[in-house]
Design a protein around this motif. Structure first.
Motif, PDB file in Angstrom:
ATOM      1  N   UNK A 122       0.880  -1.262  -0.038  1.00  0.00           N
ATOM      2  CA  UNK A 122       0.103  -0.140   0.070  1.00  0.00           C
ATOM      3  C   UNK A 122       0.831   1.141  -0.072  1.00  0.00           C
ATOM      4  N   UNK A 123       0.492   2.097  -0.775  1.00  0.00           N
ATOM      5  CA  UNK A 123       1.213   3.354  -1.008  1.00  0.00           C
ATOM      6  C   UNK A 123       0.958   4.292   0.195  1.00  0.00           C
ATOM      7  N   UNK A 124       2.082   4.944   0.867  1.00  0.00           N
ATOM      8  CA  UNK A 124       2.068   5.703   2.166  1.00  0.00           C
ATOM      9  C   UNK A 124       1.146   7.054   1.971  1.00  0.00           C
ATOM     10  N   UNK A 125       1.047   7.611   0.890  1.00  0.00           N
ATOM     11  CA  UNK A 125       0.121   8.784   0.759  1.00  0.00           C
ATOM     12  C   UNK A 125       1.095   9.994   1.216  1.00  0.00           C
ATOM     13  N   UNK A 126       2.355   9.844   1.790  1.00  0.00           N
ATOM     14  CA  UNK A 126       3.147  11.143   2.184  1.00  0.00           C
ATOM     15  C   UNK A 126       3.385  11.921   1.094  1.00  0.00           C
ATOM     16  N   UNK A 127       3.319  13.292   1.070  1.00  0.00           N
ATOM     17  CA  UNK A 127       3.632  13.877  -0.048  1.00  0.00           C
ATOM     18  C   UNK A 127       5.324  14.098  -0.338  1.00  0.00           C
ATOM     19  N   UNK A 128       5.531  14.065  -1.363  1.00  0.00           N
ATOM     20  CA  UNK A 128       7.213  14.000  -1.686  1.00  0.00           C
ATOM     21  C   UNK A 128       7.191  13.380  -3.184  1.00  0.00           C
ATOM     22  N   UNK A 129       8.372  13.358  -3.582  1.00  0.00           N
ATOM     23  CA  UNK A 129       8.812  13.015  -4.802  1.00  0.00           C
ATOM     24  C   UNK A 129       8.061  11.520  -5.156  1.00  0.00           C
ATOM     25  N   UNK A 130       7.293  11.344  -6.424  1.00  0.00           N
ATOM     26  CA  UNK A 130       6.613  10.325  -6.673  1.00  0.00           C
ATOM     27  C   UNK A 130       7.733   9.110  -6.952  1.00  0.00           C
ATOM     28  N   UNK A 131       8.853   9.333  -7.147  1.00  0.00           N
ATOM     29  CA  UNK A 131       9.835   8.389  -7.641  1.00  0.00           C
ATOM     30  C   UNK A 131      10.475   7.712  -6.340  1.00  0.00           C
ATOM     31  N   UNK A 132      10.139   7.980  -5.216  1.00  0.00           N
ATOM     32  CA  UNK A 132      10.538   7.401  -3.761  1.00  0.00           C
ATOM     33  C   UNK A 132       9.815   6.106  -3.944  1.00  0.00           C
ATOM     34  N   UNK A 133      10.130   5.492  -2.820  1.00  0.00           N
ATOM     35  CA  UNK A 133       9.276   4.148  -2.810  1.00  0.00           C
ATOM     36  C   UNK A 133       7.788   4.183  -2.135  1.00  0.00           C
ATOM     37  N   UNK A 134       7.616   5.352  -1.277  1.00  0.00           N
ATOM     38  CA  UNK A 134       6.324   5.613  -0.499  1.00  0.00           C
ATOM     39  C   UNK A 134       5.825   4.183  -0.154  1.00  0.00           C
ATOM     40  N   UNK A 135       6.615   3.390   0.738  1.00  0.00           N
ATOM     41  CA  UNK A 135       6.236   2.075   1.136  1.00  0.00           C
ATOM     42  C   UNK A 135       5.785   2.300   2.575  1.00  0.00           C
ATOM     43  N   UNK A 136       4.257   2.045   2.493  1.00  0.00           N
ATOM     44  CA  UNK A 136       3.698   2.010   4.055  1.00  0.00           C
ATOM     45  C   UNK A 136       4.138   1.028   5.011  1.00  0.00           C
TER      46      UNK A 136
END
Length: 176
Positions: free
Chosen positions: A5-19
């Motif tokens: 699941x995507x973590x929905x934390x704002x930031x660069x879309x190219x980062x993992x965003x691992x929840x």
């Protein structure tokens, strides 16, 4: 391929965003999403899958800053707009890293699917999704098509919600 699941934390879309919450193959299959790992030394398996899914054409896409020049950031933004396609989307990763984010229909949550060299991913027609590169800022992928190569996104909207491919997709979820 790794899904979570995507973590929905704002930031660069190219980062993992691992929840930190993984997504099982069972959930992916319930959404109609399929995936395989096929070593690049065994690409003939890609042809077999293409034939089984009635895909007759293919091309190679290279998404790099060098290749796209001044259009690079603009292209990434267009890929990251939430959209669907009227045909299934099949990609085999030859080199690099990227992320397909797909909507989980009932929760409307984003599921992030990280793809790397050797991963083959199939997104069903009608599923809302978006794409971005990983931190390497490059991906080379084989794109498979049923007919002539085309990539026509239909951005999420009331119009897209009643598109026959979207309606068929939602009906397939009800059956599963």
């Amino acid at each position: 391929m790794r899904a979570y699941y995507f973590d929905n934390i704002p930031g660069d879309q190219r980062l993992p965003h691992d929840s930190g919450t993984p997504v099982s193959d069972h959930i992916l299959k319930s959404l109609g999403l399929l995936h395989w790992y096929i070593p690049t030394s065994e690409q003939n398996q890609v042809d077999t899958i293409a034939e089984e899914r009635d895909h007759k054409n293919k091309d190679t896409m290279n998404v790099t800053k060098q290749g796209l020049g001044d259009l690079f950031e603009e292209k990434l933004k267009s890929y990251y707009e939430e959209h669907m396609h009227e045909e299934e989307e099949i990609r085999y990763i030859l080199e690099g890293t990227g992320f397909w984010d797909v909507r989980e229909h009932l929760s409307d949550s984003w599921i992030r699917c990280q793809v790397d060299t050797g991963d083959l991913i199939v997104l069903p027609a009608g599923i809302y999704h978006r794409f971005t590169l990983g931190e390497t800022n490059m991906i080379k992928a084989l794109r498979l098509f049923k007919d002539e190569p085309k990539w026509t996104p239909i951005n999420r909207s009331d119009f897209a919600d009643v598109n026959p491919s979207r309606v068929d997709y939602l009906n397939s979820l009800a059956v599963n």
